[in-house]
Design an enzyme around this catalytic site. Structure first.
Site, mmCIF file in Angstrom:
data_model
loop_
_atom_site.group_PDB
_atom_site.id
_atom_site.type_symbol
_atom_site.label_atom_id
_atom_site.label_comp_id
_atom_site.label_asym_id
_atom_site.label_seq_id
_atom_site.Cartn_x
_atom_site.Cartn_y
_atom_site.Cartn_z
ATOM 1 N N ASP A 149 0.939 -1.141 -0.039
ATOM 2 C CA ASP A 149 -0.058 -0.028 0.107
ATOM 3 C C ASP A 149 0.709 1.343 -0.016
ATOM 4 O OD1 ASP A 149 -2.600 -0.907 -0.070
ATOM 5 O OD2 ASP A 149 -2.799 -1.317 2.079
ATOM 6 N N VAL A 150 1.964 1.193 0.980
ATOM 7 C CA VAL A 150 2.781 2.256 0.948
ATOM 8 C C VAL A 150 3.463 2.643 -0.402
ATOM 9 C CG1 VAL A 150 4.782 3.354 2.097
ATOM 10 C CG2 VAL A 150 3.021 2.014 3.485
#
Lengths: 419, 419
Positions: free
Chosen positions: A164-165
């Site tokens: 996600d990051v």
């Protein structure tokens, strides 16, 4: 915002969870006007854990710092029309949609009828449109079988939602590139970014996919040892755990010197026929090296080790819990310009990170807290769409939009700060 | 390159390890001319594991796809002068340095004397200039005590260098923003980005730092359970392990339906007084839910579970090893436009990822392999600095620069491909 760099850029965010909101946060901290749309009363992640006891979500307020909030009921046709108008409003740095919540009324095809130079960025699970989240992508990467003492029968998932990051920051990069391209060509852009492509792309760039495709011996879980170089954790005589890395030759020489192992290492090299100056030999001989270093580290208290390692320039770090990081590590304190104390309504006073990059020739601004839901409904409708107070009042009257009075945590937000 | 978006942007990269090369790779795949400088014979990471047996580094070639390579002996003053000239050469999209290897002759102060509108991006360990790598930052985050069954006495490091990856993409974003700002203002920019600020910044944005600062109950390691929602791994009757996530309400309902648990869940909710439609209740009651789901999953073979989960729209994934990912997962195959088959000199033919973002209105280009060391020395000196063949020949003669004939793996590179 931290830096006034993307001024004039206006982005409408329709999002949930991590990747898309973190992308929007990044753009906001570098100066873009990020207008987050939410349902009246909040979307599916508005109350997500962790929460202040009896109060707001620390998760949501952390990911939405410095954005403007507009609350719209998109179950009503008028609400959908308003959101479409916001995305496609004029302005040479406007006309940008960031979303991970696909909806036909916000599709690129639909919106580009109103604004042909639209830029849309859609974050998705898999590129075929099927659902996936960080965790269900990560299980396919092979990393859980390589983490800690992980194995096929006992894989170890990462806790940091790393994909996600990585997706968030790539999306912020891609949007910035698209804005530049539109300025030069006049053309809109459709960006699609799948979490699985981010994960497997990173694995390609780090060499893991090619290593496996060439049928090199399969990697195994090696605990806290660093693959391909030398590094692992050690425990001091007073039970402090540290991580030591000797990735570069300079780091390796510093470590050997600090531990007084010059002669011992030379003797081992001679006896075994290896050259620990070479990274691959250090990796292959890591058990021997670790044994020698643990003898040194384990015989002395942490303070002595720290002083000795710092004097020699060893690359090392102390293991901390999150609480210890917050209370004891000066890198997370107001002494670090990346962090400033802010007051988030309903959460209280706390340190928060602005932009992680330091543009040292520019003034660094304050970090802005997350808004209340609908805090900017009226000003956005007026500024961006030019609606009159009367029109805005009618929209409120028909419950098409709402202001902060409909935020379920408004009462906690106006109470004295928690901390 | 994948997309011709950053055309005209010229970046000189002086780097090692992961964050800076991955940043350069990103910029190159989106169309920038990234000229990687290396020492003649290669820098400290040129032979980094994994390597083709007797051949080139898969690590290095994976991180340097599509860049141009120039080999210079910077121990010679002439070599340093050449590198300075390259960084500061004219061109409105040139004058950009990306580095994680600080050197006074490449400092912003020194270079900006020659080109005042220089953009430099320096990736560092800590913001005070002290050394840190992904592993020695990660130990301070608290994540190793929360990963798997990690604890204070047995922390579990991540294997993915997640902070390096996050840093790389943020740096690519920051450079793009700086290029846009220079176009508008004429001013150069000094970007500094510390790995520790990236890590602790992400932790601030995810709420972990505020949670700890407000002294909420400290998180504990919960194995493969997802924090704050519902999700974990399950094993089918034929011993396949899958990850299941129910983060959104829709995912939760799909899971309950697919497992035929509608009545059982309702009964538990009634008996215990919880509402599993609420994410926080699912998290709190995850042991009960997991027990029910394991009964269902464990009684059926993988094929049945997969078919049932897909039909109901459950969010799930199969655990794979890296080898299985490469050989069995169609998302890592030429059927996915993100991946294309390339031929890397000295490595062979293999799939490689281009840009992870799909700009669906633009033609998608081929992924270019990594260069040999010094492969573009002559063309870069000619194109960027306007040096004549005679001048370039003299630089070779004095061993200030070198071409690919000095690449230590040149012989393997010209041999038939490995795979």
């Amino acid at each position: 915002m931290t830096y006034d760099l993307l001024s004039g850029v206006r982005i409408i965010e329709s999002s949930a969870f991590i990747a898309a909101p973190l992308c929007g946060l990044t753009l906001a901290q570098y100066g873009a006007d990020v207008i987050r749309f939410d349902l009246i009363g909040g979307g599916i992640d508005y109350g997500r854990l962790p929460c202040v006891p009896g109060g707001r979500s620390i998760y949501w307020t952390s990911l939405n710092k410095g954005k403007r909030s507009i609350a719209i009921d998109i179950r009503k046709p008028e609400g959908r029309e308003l959101l479409q108008a916001l995305v496609t409003a004029p302005g040479d740095r406007g006309g940008i949609l960031l979303t991970n919540v696909p909806a036909e009324f916000l599709s690129h095809r639909t919106l580009s009828l109103r604004r042909p130079d639209l830029i849309s960025c859609t974050i998705e699970g898999n590129s075929d449109g099927s659902t996936a989240v960080d965790y269900t992508v990560n299980c396919a990467t092979g990393y859980p079988m390589l983490t800690g003492r992980g194995s096929r029968d006992a894989p170890v998932n990462h806790v940091l939602p790393a994909w996600d990051v990585a997706c968030a920051y790539q999306a912020a990069f891609g949007l910035t590139v698209a804005i530049d391209a539109r300025r030069r060509t006049g053309s809109g852009q459709t960006l699609r970014i799948a979490l699985s492509d981010v994960a497997f792309g990173v694995m390609s760039h780090l060499g893991l996919l090619t290593e496996a495709a060439l049928r090199l011996p399969e990697r195994e879980a090696i605990g806290n040892d660093i693959y391909g170089a030398f590094g692992r954790d050690f425990v001091t005589s007073d039970h402090q755990r540290i991580m030591v890395a000797a990735v570069s030759l300079r780091q390796w020489k510093a470590l050997v010197q600090a531990c007084g192992l010059t002669d011992a290492i030379a003797a081992v090299e001679g006896a075994v026929g290896v050259h620990f100056d070479q990274e691959a030999d250090r990796f292959e001989g890591r058990a021997i090296i670790s044994g020698l270093i643990q003898r040194f580290v384990g015989a002395k208290p942490f303070a002595t080790i720290a002083e000795s390692f710092n004097r020699s320039g060893v690359c090392w770090g102390l293991y901390r819990s999150v609480s210890e990081l917050v209370s004891e590590d000066s890198r997370v304190s107001a002494a670090n310009p990346v962090f400033t104390q802010i007051e988030t309504p309903g959460v209280g006073a706390h340190l928060a990170a602005g932009a992680s990059i330091r543009f040292t020739q520019m003034p660094r601004g304050q970090t802005s807290p997350a808004p209340l839901l609908g805090q900017h409904t009226d000003e956005v409708l007026n500024e961006v769409l030019g609606l009159s107070s009367a029109s805005i009042g009618e929209l409120h009257g028909r419950a098409v939009v709402a202001g902060p009075e409909r935020d379920p945590w408004r009462s906690t937000a106006t109470a004295p700060p928690v901390s």
